[in-house]
Design a protein around this motif. Structure first.
Motif, PDB file in Angstrom:
ATOM      1  N   GLN A 109     -22.516  -1.575 -10.716  1.00  0.00           N
ATOM      2  CA  GLN A 109     -23.065  -0.987 -12.062  1.00  0.00           C
ATOM      3  C   GLN A 109     -24.192   0.132 -11.788  1.00  0.00           C
ATOM      4  O   GLN A 109     -24.139   1.323 -12.190  1.00  0.00           O
ATOM      5  N   PHE A 110     -24.963  -0.213 -10.935  1.00  0.00           N
ATOM      6  CA  PHE A 110     -25.971   0.714 -10.602  1.00  0.00           C
ATOM      7  C   PHE A 110     -25.768   1.722  -9.782  1.00  0.00           C
ATOM      8  O   PHE A 110     -26.318   2.710  -9.597  1.00  0.00           O
ATOM      9  N   TRP A 111     -24.628   1.562  -8.968  1.00  0.00           N
ATOM     10  CA  TRP A 111     -24.207   2.826  -7.931  1.00  0.00           C
ATOM     11  C   TRP A 111     -23.392   3.915  -8.879  1.00  0.00           C
ATOM     12  O   TRP A 111     -23.624   4.880  -8.424  1.00  0.00           O
ATOM     13  N   HIS A 112     -22.536   3.227  -9.726  1.00  0.00           N
ATOM     14  CA  HIS A 112     -21.629   4.525 -10.136  1.00  0.00           C
ATOM     15  C   HIS A 112     -22.108   4.855 -11.552  1.00  0.00           C
ATOM     16  O   HIS A 112     -21.259   5.676 -12.054  1.00  0.00           O
ATOM     17  N   THR A 113     -23.115   4.364 -12.045  1.00  0.00           N
ATOM     18  CA  THR A 113     -23.563   4.827 -13.449  1.00  0.00           C
ATOM     19  C   THR A 113     -25.038   4.969 -13.160  1.00  0.00           C
ATOM     20  O   THR A 113     -26.010   4.214 -12.656  1.00  0.00           O
ATOM     21  N   ASP A 114     -25.740   5.743 -14.282  1.00  0.00           N
ATOM     22  CA  ASP A 114     -27.106   5.583 -14.407  1.00  0.00           C
ATOM     23  C   ASP A 114     -27.502   4.352 -15.294  1.00  0.00           C
ATOM     24  O   ASP A 114     -27.020   4.249 -16.221  1.00  0.00           O
ATOM     25  N   PRO A 115     -28.382   3.645 -14.602  1.00  0.00           N
ATOM     26  CA  PRO A 115     -28.623   2.212 -15.293  1.00  0.00           C
ATOM     27  C   PRO A 115     -29.651   2.195 -16.212  1.00  0.00           C
ATOM     28  O   PRO A 115     -30.193   1.313 -16.831  1.00  0.00           O
ATOM     29  N   THR A 116     -30.128   3.693 -16.749  1.00  0.00           N
ATOM     30  CA  THR A 116     -31.084   3.540 -17.682  1.00  0.00           C
ATOM     31  C   THR A 116     -30.973   2.803 -18.989  1.00  0.00           C
ATOM     32  O   THR A 116     -31.548   2.258 -19.446  1.00  0.00           O
ATOM     33  N   GLU A 117     -29.831   3.049 -19.374  1.00  0.00           N
ATOM     34  CA  GLU A 117     -29.284   2.596 -20.852  1.00  0.00           C
ATOM     35  C   GLU A 117     -29.293   0.987 -20.738  1.00  0.00           C
ATOM     36  O   GLU A 117     -29.561   0.235 -21.534  1.00  0.00           O
TER      37      GLU A 117
END
Length: 535
Positions: free
Chosen positions: A51-59
């Motif tokens: 999840q953290f690799w392929h998207t920005d985890p901010t949300e």
């Protein structure tokens, strides 16, 4: 026979995976952070790694804070990570750089492109390099580049004017492409006194700009194999397309820097030429080589040529890509909010010259407000990470509930990863107010007192970070942005060349603009450019 060369690769992957699984079981069971609140891992072996690799985890982080509080834990592979939006904890982390450093896995991965410049070194080596590099980024040195910023911004203005004339009254232009060229031209001349000529429409492409273009084309998708190479450094022995592009870009930047360094040394060997060059152009490399040869440094404090080359690579990458991204988001926002664009242009037109001084630009209050709002909502780097180098107690401003008891400090074991969400802090509703997600330049006329607790080096946000590892070149980037906006907005009106909902951010380390409907095209920002007509 064709299978045989794959055997070492398969064995390495299996060994790395099995080791991680075993390490995960041991470390997770023993980690004291397990008692903190936090989300359940979606995958036993991976945790939240994919999840953290392929998207920005901010949300994700923002949702977790709503559910579990401002300090929590979660797992990425075998590491139980601490995440906190507690400003007292963040201030402690950023100001105690011997206890909290960038993890080796992160530094070594980025070093494949830029080498070990000040950006990536830690401890005494970082302090030694910063001592030599710091003078080149002082306020007076940055002020000297105003004429360079204006010259290049006017060159881009003239290019856009030609584009508009060719297409009639309006032209669709990929502004990210042109702003990228602008910032590369500026950093090469400011850093090395060398005109790379990427804004010259009649010049041929050169190896340096081509290398950066190749790297940029790889950053709109995050694939599985690069993720494995990131988390398992042993797999970096097996190159893939992205790493080959990084290697080529690093080689090209290194060769470029070595030639420029040799030129500077020859110039400075002759005192007359050296003095003339320093008066004519105070480029970073001249200042860096001069500082490194200073009599106030012992032989052990001087930087090697290879270290200076790494500093040059860092300046090239950090000094142009980041500013191009900020400028792109600036134009995006004023296109999205025409009233802001109109109000800003009216302020810029109060200065009756195309060549303002930096003092005149600094007096433009609304320009400063809009710039602060852009940088708050669009940090180039959305998050960062640190690792505890020793067992330590982390103080908290807001106590956390552990097993029914309130604790105002947390024990972090050595090698604990701490995740810092820059974007989440920059738009935290508990600090900025309920409208924190909205683009409102006027907020800077009446900021909540709570934002003063954010430990950033500039404008009450974490975009440029804080502490000893705060961005060295932030003044350079701010001034370049102001000059470019001043020049372009007085000449043109900007609108989006695509629906606003089709504009996205690349899910990578740097948040470049991209077209969601065409991610394979690479970073881009199509805009409609019209000449501004004075009434």
């Amino acid at each position: 026979m064709s299978f045989i060369p794959l055997v070492p690769l398969i064995c390495a992957v299996l060994a790395a995976v099995l080791f991680r699984i075993w390490r995960t079981c041991i470390r997770v069971q023993r980690n004291p952070l397990r008692s903190l609140p936090g989300p359940k891992s979606p995958s036993r072996p991976l945790g939240f790694a994919w999840q953290f690799w392929h998207t920005d985890p901010t949300e994700l982080h923002e949702e977790w804070v709503k559910s579990f509080g401002r300090t929590l834990s979660y797992r990425v592979l075998s590491d139980v990570c601490l995440f906190t939006m507690d400003t007292k904890a963040l201030s402690h982390i950023l100001t105690h750089d011997t206890e909290f450093q960038k993890p080796y896995v992160v530094r070594s991965y980025i070093a494949e492109l830029v080498g070990l410049g000040t950006l990536l070194t830690e401890g005494e080596q970082h302090r030694r390099q910063r001592r030599v590099v710091n003078p080149a980024f002082g306020p007076m040195q940055i002020r000297e580049f105003t004429d360079l910023f204006l010259s290049k911004a006017c060159q881009l203005r003239d290019i856009l004017s030609l584009e508009v004339d060719m297409h009639g009254s309006v032209a669709q232009v990929d502004m990210f492409n042109w702003l990228h060229r602008l910032s590369l031209d500026i950093i090469c001349e400011a850093a090395f006194g060398y005109d790379v000529g990427t804004l010259n429409t009649e010049s041929r492409s050169n190896e340096l700009s081509d290398a950066f273009r190749l790297v940029a084309q790889t950053v709109t998708r995050m694939e599985v194999w690069p993720m494995l190479r990131f988390f398992f450094p042993i797999l970096r022995k097996f190159p893939e397309e992205q790493s080959r592009r990084f290697a080529k870009a690093r080689r090209v930047m290194g060769e470029f820097a070595r030639i420029r360094i040799d030129e500077k040394k020859r110039e400075m060997a002759d005192s007359k030429i050296g003095k003339h060059v320093r008066r004519r152009r105070g480029d970073f490399l001249t200042l860096l080589v001069e500082a490194n040869m200073g009599s106030n440094l012992t032989e052990g404090q001087r930087l090697s040529d290879e270290t200076i080359i790494d500093e040059c690579r860092t300046i090239l990458v950090a000094g142009h890509d980041t500013t191009a991204i900020t400028l792109s988001w600036f134009l995006y926002n004023i296109a999205l909010y025409p009233k802001v664009q109109e109000k800003l242009r009216n302020e810029l037109l109060t200065i009756g010259t195309d060549h303002p001084t930096m003092e005149e630009l600094s007096s433009l209050h609304y320009l400063d407000c809009v710039l602060r709002e852009v940088i708050r909502l669009h940090p180039v780097l959305p998050s960062s990470v640190r690792i505890a180098t020793e067992d330590t107690l982390l103080p908290l401003g807001e106590p956390v509930n552990i097993n029914g008891q309130a604790h105002d400090r947390i024990l972090l074991e050595k090698d604990t990863l701490v995740v810092i969400s820059i974007l989440a802090m920059n738009r935290d509703k508990s600090l900025w107010g309920e409208d924190s997600f909205e683009f409102k330049p006027e907020r800077w006329d009446n900021l909540p007192e709570t934002v003063s607790s954010i430990p950033g080096i500039w404008a009450n946000n974490l975009t440029f970070m804080g502490g000893q590892h705060a961005c060295l070149g932030y003044r350079f980037s701010l001034n370049e942005t102001k000059v470019t906006v001043y020049t372009l907005l007085r000449a043109f009106e900007f609108g989006l060349g695509l629906p606003a909902e089709d504009v996205g951010r690349t899910p990578t380390m740097l948040m470049r603009p991209m077209r969601l409907s065409d991610p394979d095209a690479g970073p881009q920002l199509p805009m409609l450019v019209r000449p501004y007509r004075h009434d």
